[in-house]
Design a protein around this motif. Structure first.
Motif, PDB file in Angstrom:
ATOM      1  N   PRO A  62       1.140  -1.358   0.283  1.00 52.30           N
ATOM      2  CA  PRO A  62      -0.177   0.129   0.009  1.00 52.30           C
ATOM      3  C   PRO A  62       0.863   1.171  -0.089  1.00 52.30           C
ATOM      4  CG  PRO A  62      -0.347  -1.179   2.180  1.00 52.30           C
ATOM      5  CD  PRO A  62       0.752  -1.778   1.295  1.00 52.30           C
ATOM      6  N   THR A  63       1.867   1.128   0.482  1.00 50.94           N
ATOM      7  CA  THR A  63       2.915   2.347   0.387  1.00 50.94           C
ATOM      8  C   THR A  63       4.522   1.882   0.232  1.00 50.94           C
ATOM      9  OG1 THR A  63       3.795   4.609   1.560  1.00 50.94           O
ATOM     10  CG2 THR A  63       2.810   2.801   2.796  1.00 50.94           C
ATOM     11  N   ILE A  64       5.430   3.441   1.593  1.00 52.40           N
ATOM     12  CA  ILE A  64       6.769   2.360   1.226  1.00 52.40           C
ATOM     13  C   ILE A  64       7.083   1.530   2.406  1.00 52.40           C
ATOM     14  CG2 ILE A  64       6.878   4.783   2.743  1.00 52.40           C
ATOM     15  CD1 ILE A  64       9.458   5.104   1.527  1.00 52.40           C
ATOM     16  N   SER A  65       7.641   1.099   2.548  1.00 55.08           N
ATOM     17  CA  SER A  65       8.356  -0.419   3.726  1.00 55.08           C
ATOM     18  C   SER A  65       8.770   0.681   5.252  1.00 55.08           C
ATOM     19  CB  SER A  65       8.593  -1.191   3.242  1.00 55.08           C
ATOM     20  OG  SER A  65       8.229  -1.874   2.102  1.00 55.08           O
ATOM     21  N   THR A  66       8.352   0.258   5.963  1.00 58.48           N
ATOM     22  CA  THR A  66       8.803   0.513   7.458  1.00 58.48           C
ATOM     23  C   THR A  66      10.272   0.794   7.023  1.00 58.48           C
ATOM     24  OG1 THR A  66       8.759  -0.965   8.512  1.00 58.48           O
ATOM     25  CG2 THR A  66       7.135   0.418   9.086  1.00 58.48           C
ATOM     26  N   ASN A  67      11.245   1.212   7.313  1.00 55.44           N
ATOM     27  CA  ASN A  67      12.709   1.277   7.254  1.00 55.44           C
ATOM     28  C   ASN A  67      13.531   2.260   8.335  1.00 55.44           C
ATOM     29  OD1 ASN A  67      11.938   4.493   6.845  1.00 55.44           O
ATOM     30  ND2 ASN A  67      11.226   3.874   5.102  1.00 55.44           N
ATOM     31  N   LYS A  68      14.553   2.551   8.037  1.00 58.69           N
ATOM     32  CA  LYS A  68      15.701   3.316   9.550  1.00 58.69           C
ATOM     33  C   LYS A  68      14.787   4.584   9.548  1.00 58.69           C
ATOM     34  CE  LYS A  68      19.233   1.029   8.715  1.00 58.69           C
ATOM     35  NZ  LYS A  68      20.979   0.682   8.168  1.00 58.69           N
ATOM     36  N   THR A  69      14.354   5.886   8.763  1.00 59.19           N
ATOM     37  CA  THR A  69      14.337   6.940   8.610  1.00 59.19           C
ATOM     38  C   THR A  69      12.962   6.662   9.574  1.00 59.19           C
ATOM     39  OG1 THR A  69      15.417   7.109   7.149  1.00 59.19           O
ATOM     40  CG2 THR A  69      13.932   8.539   7.666  1.00 59.19           C
ATOM     41  N   TRP A  70      11.695   6.266   9.281  1.00 58.74           N
ATOM     42  CA  TRP A  70      10.713   5.843   9.995  1.00 58.74           C
ATOM     43  C   TRP A  70      10.708   5.279  11.265  1.00 58.74           C
ATOM     44  CZ3 TRP A  70       8.031   2.097  12.799  1.00 58.74           C
ATOM     45  CH2 TRP A  70       7.036   2.385  12.823  1.00 58.74           C
TER      46      TRP A  70
END
Length: 898
Positions: free
Chosen positions: A650-658
């Motif tokens: 649905p959207t960008i995956s969770t990542n280090k920035t998140w």
């Protein structure tokens, strides 16, 4: 010291109760014993063991401290206390325990061994070295010498060049004294030299008697080939890899690559003969493969690789017909293997075929399929056809299709799937149907069309096709992953949870795979379900603390030094897991959502919140290891476009920035609610403001998440200024400015949510609703702390502030609080629209829209298929209704308390 018979008999019922996990009974027994003998260390240790296994960790730790003070020297007590400390993850305490025992009995080799192993568990490499050398001096065993050398090598890996030098000298001396006897001793010596990049010295080791003996190990032979390549001894690389391919395994791809690297290097040195020799070797091994009972594909794939490398070395005008023909020949032989598509990706990509040439190439592959009446032949033809379809997609022949062309292609794929079903009648329940990949490819095309036309009917049909296929292939994880991702796009979580429970995720998969079943699903309101999945996943990190050290202990005990670095790397990757950090942040979000329906509860929650593991500094975040497996998702897209796993979400995956952004948010909220003034709010807020100014931030989170962070930043900046000892007009102006900016964010970027409609039902709608709630929750806590800081805690003070038409801070604060309330009213209206929409009537409406639309698939034009589709729609509508119901409850609770 073993227990005497009478003591062992007395304790047997207690041990049996512990072994059978009858902890209630065990606790009764041990408590009764302690009343009679309150100072018996062993009974205290056993009680601690029972307590730790019933979740009473603090009590268990306290009892162990009491036992440790007695400096126990009997095996039973030491083992019991060690087990407790292992389960508590207190490895340093085990070191202290056995150090005391070893010092009390310096000639006890078993205690000294336990002392060393305790330091292995706690990663104390310096301590390991000292203990190992002490063991070697006292007990004269060679194994302790190598334990010490390995410990030195690990210190060297940590940055101590002196430790490497000492380890190398000790190995050299051990070699002179004839102590190097095992292959693992040789590999340890190699490890020390290779870590120092002493490649020539490492290569020279192979000329020793032990080196020659070690070459019987295939891994050691591979290491020698790699070293020869590193040292650019290409003739020797050529000879070694050829020997391995001819006499050992013609399927060994690593040796094929080493062989071709050597050929290229020797050609560059003007040795043209090696090209002819390479062709001869390939032909020779192809002939052997064709004569073998089971044909290996290595020599045939090697032919493609060699032709590909030769083509790359030529100019752009090089004739590609040889490579093209070899690809077709390879496909004719191995096109029915599931790995064939992956085998050919790189080579077909290099050809850069025009659409017309690509169509001709695909036709030549289709021509290799021969009609047959035998079942085995038909199955092979299905696999060949699915690989051809994958290559069509990879070459771009399925992109930029019109809506009509896309639907026709999906109809064809579904018919191919149905035609393949009779061949799978005798398959075991756990086996896949032969045509499953037709269905997955069909959903890829439907998703393409959805992204282009934004028509939800396309996704609903894709989901239904996958659900139908899953009934006949209950173990097909590719179908399950595609379903999970499509359900997430549609904003449906109930089936995701059910599919998760069928996946039987175990061990390391909790770190690598759990993201498919939790990532971004918080926005769907399924807090309890997500929480349970996240807690399931946390087990692997606890297991890593307890079990991986034991793997290291076993490696030392059996002298398998080559595995020690591998185990340490595994341990470190889990210790620094990004998914672990994501899970911890998500659990706080869940707890915060449950706690902040009332402002005072929210303030208390963040006051009590332990943020010690929620770190936000760049060093910590950069050191996180992303172990998540994204490659497991089937991808047939060309390298020029987004991968399937990127499109199927649905959207960008969770990542280090998140992680860093939400870690900042929670640290700020925790510091803001710190009534003792221990936490430095000013410093965290300054860092957060700088963090949000970085260019990469908005590209790595959703726009709603970004504005949530900006809102928290503005309010926390206002709070910091309000707490400042400087009270002047400039300070007040800045506070008013931050409050005004926060109000604009609420008006322009947060409250702006669209009503729920059948045309655009998706995760995005639920995410917007969820973000308004989160912004309100965190904002309410910060506004409360701001009110307290400004002395606006009483109703009278708030009334006077509302009447004040001069003070800009109070005016903006009052306006912002009004907008915050408005946000809840707006969301209340939207979720009410959703509640009215997601009723049983929606099923009928959706099925009518789908079956009467131009995008309806041929399969769903039949009454039988429409019944199945209706069942799937019922699941979807029920899930949407549950999400809305949960949001309705959350919103109503907050409005009630406003």
């Amino acid at each position: 010291m073993a227990l005497d018979y009478a003591t062992e008999k007395k304790l047997r019922p207690l041990y049996e109760a512990i072994d059978d996990c009858q902890y209630k009974q065990a606790l009764q027994l041990v408590t009764k014993m302690l009343k009679k003998t309150p100072d018996w260390p062993l009974i205290k240790a056993l009680k601690a063991l029972v307590l730790v296994r019933t979740g009473k960790e603090n009590e268990a730790s306290e009892l162990c401290k009491q036992v440790k003070k007695t400096i126990p020297a009997d095996d039973a007590t030491l083992q019991a206390v060690t087990m407790v400390y292992k389960e508590l993850g207190e490895h340093t305490s085990i070191v202290e325990l056995y150090e005391s025992a070893a010092n009390s009995q310096p000639k006890n080799e078993e205690f000294a061994n336990h002392w060393f192993m305790a330091m292995v568990r706690s990663s104390d490499y310096k301590g390991q070295q000292q203990a190992a050398l002490k063991l070697h001096r006292t007990f004269k065993s060679n194994k302790y010498l190598f334990w010490g050398i390995m410990s030195l090598a690990l210190q060297g890996e940590g940055g101590s060049s002196l430790s490497y030098m000492l380890a190398e000298r000790m190995m050299a001396k051990a070699q002179e004294e004839g102590r190097l006897e095992e292959v693992e001793h040789f590999r340890l010596y190699l490890l020390i030299l290779l870590d120092q990049k002493k490649h020539e010295e490492a290569l020279a080791l192979f000329d020793t008697p032990l080196g020659e003996k070690s070459l019987r190990d295939p891994e050691v032979r591979q290491m020698k080939t790699e070293l020869l390549s590193t040292n650019k001894k290409w003739s020797e690389v050529l000879a070694a890899s050829e020997k391995a391919l001819v006499h050992e395994n013609a399927d060994d791809w690593i040796n094929w690559l080493a062989y071709f690297d050597a050929v290229e290097a020797l050609v560059a040195e003007d040795n043209k003969e090696v090209v002819n020799n390479a062709h001869q070797l390939i032909e020779k091994l192809k002939k052997s493969a064709l004569e073998a009972p089971m044909m290996k594909r290595g020599p045939f794939l090697a032919e493609l690789e060699f032709e590909y490398r030769l083509a790359k070395k030529q100019d752009q005008g090089h004739d590609q017909s040889n490579l093209l023909q070899n690809i077709v020949t390879y496909f004719a032989q191995f096109g029915s293997k599931s790995c064939c598509f992956e085998d050919l990706q790189n080579y077909t990509s290099y050809l850069k075929l025009t659409p017309e040439k690509a169509k001709g190439f695909i036709q030549s592959l289709k021509d290799t399929i021969k009609e047959t009446g035998e079942k085995a032949g038909k199955v092979k033809n299905i696999y060949k056809d699915t690989n051809i379809r994958k290559l069509e997609r990879f070459l771009g022949l399925q992109s930029q299709l019109s809506l009509k062309e896309g639907i026709e292609l999906v109809n064809g794929l579904w018919k191919a799937y149905e035609d393949a079903l009779p061949l799978g009648k005798g398959l075991e329940k756990t086996e896949y149907q032969y045509g499953d990949e037709y269905v997955i490819l069909a959903t890829h095309i439907l998703l393409d069309l959805y992204h282009e036309h934004n028509n939800t009917s396309l996704l609903i049909q894709a989901v239904s096709l996958l659900e139908i296929a899953l009934v006949k292939s209950v173990s097909n994880f590719q179908i399950k992953l595609a379903l999970v991702r499509l359900y997430a796009i549609l904003g449906i979580y109930t089936r995701i949870e059910q599919i998760y429970l069928t996946m039987e995720i175990k061990q390391i998969q909790f770190d690598t795979m759990i993201h498919y079943f939790t990532d971004k699903l918080f926005s769907l309101g399924c807090l309890d379900e997500i929480e349970q999945s996240l807690y399931d996943a946390l087990v692997i990190y606890k297991s890593n603390e307890v079990e991986t050290p034991e793997m290291l202990v076993k490696a030392y005990q059996f002298g398998t030094f080559s595995k020690i670095q591998e185990f340490i790397e595994f341990r470190n990757r889990l210790d620094t897991s990004l998914q672990h950090s994501i899970s911890l942040v998500e659990l706080i979000r869940i707890d915060a959502m449950n706690a902040t329906f009332q402002i005072k509860n929210g303030v208390q929650f963040f006051h009590d919140l332990d943020v010690s593991k929620i770190k936000f500094d760049d060093v910590f975040i950069d050191s996180r290891s992303d172990n998540r497996d994204f490659k497991v998702f089937m991808n047939c897209n060309s390298k020029e476009i987004q991968s399937a796993q990127e499109l199927f979400k649905p959207t960008i995956s969770t990542n280090k920035t998140w992680v860093q952004m939400f870690s900042y948010v929670f640290n700020i909220l925790s510091a803001a609610c710190d009534t003792k003034g221990v936490k430095d709010l000013d410093s965290v807020v300054k860092q957060f403001t700088e963090f949000l100014g970085r260019e990469s931030i908005q590209a790595n989170v959703t726009c709603q998440e970004y504005w949530l962070a900006k809102y928290v930043s503005d309010l926390s900046n206002a709070l910091v200024l309000s707490k400042s000892s400087v009270k002047n007009a400039d300070n007040s102006k800045k506070i008013a400015g931050f409050l005004k900016d926060a109000a604009e964010i609420m008006e322009k970027h947060v409250i702006e949510t669209r009503p729920y409609t059948t045309e655009t039902i998706s995760w995005v709608d639920f995410h917007k609703t969820n973000t308004v709630l989160e912004v309100f929750n965190y904002g309410s806590v910060l506004l409360e702390m701001l009110n307290r800081s400004l002395g606006l805690t009483s109703k009278d003070a708030k009334r006077k502030a509302a009447e004040n038409k001069v003070d800009e801070v109070l005016m903006n604060l009052t306006a912002l609080q009004a907008i915050a309330k408005k946000s809840m009213v707006t969301v209340q209206t939207n979720v009410k629209t959703g509640k009215d929409l997601f009723r049983i009537q929606l099923q009928k409406k959706l099925i009518k829209e789908i079956t009467n639309s131009e995008v309806v698939l041929d399969y769903f034009k039949t009454k039988e298929a429409q019944t199945v589709l209706n069942d799937h729609l019922k699941i979807m509508v029920t899930s949407w209704a549950l999400s809305i119901e949960r949001y309705t409850d959350e919103v109503n609770k907050r409005i009630l308390k406003m």
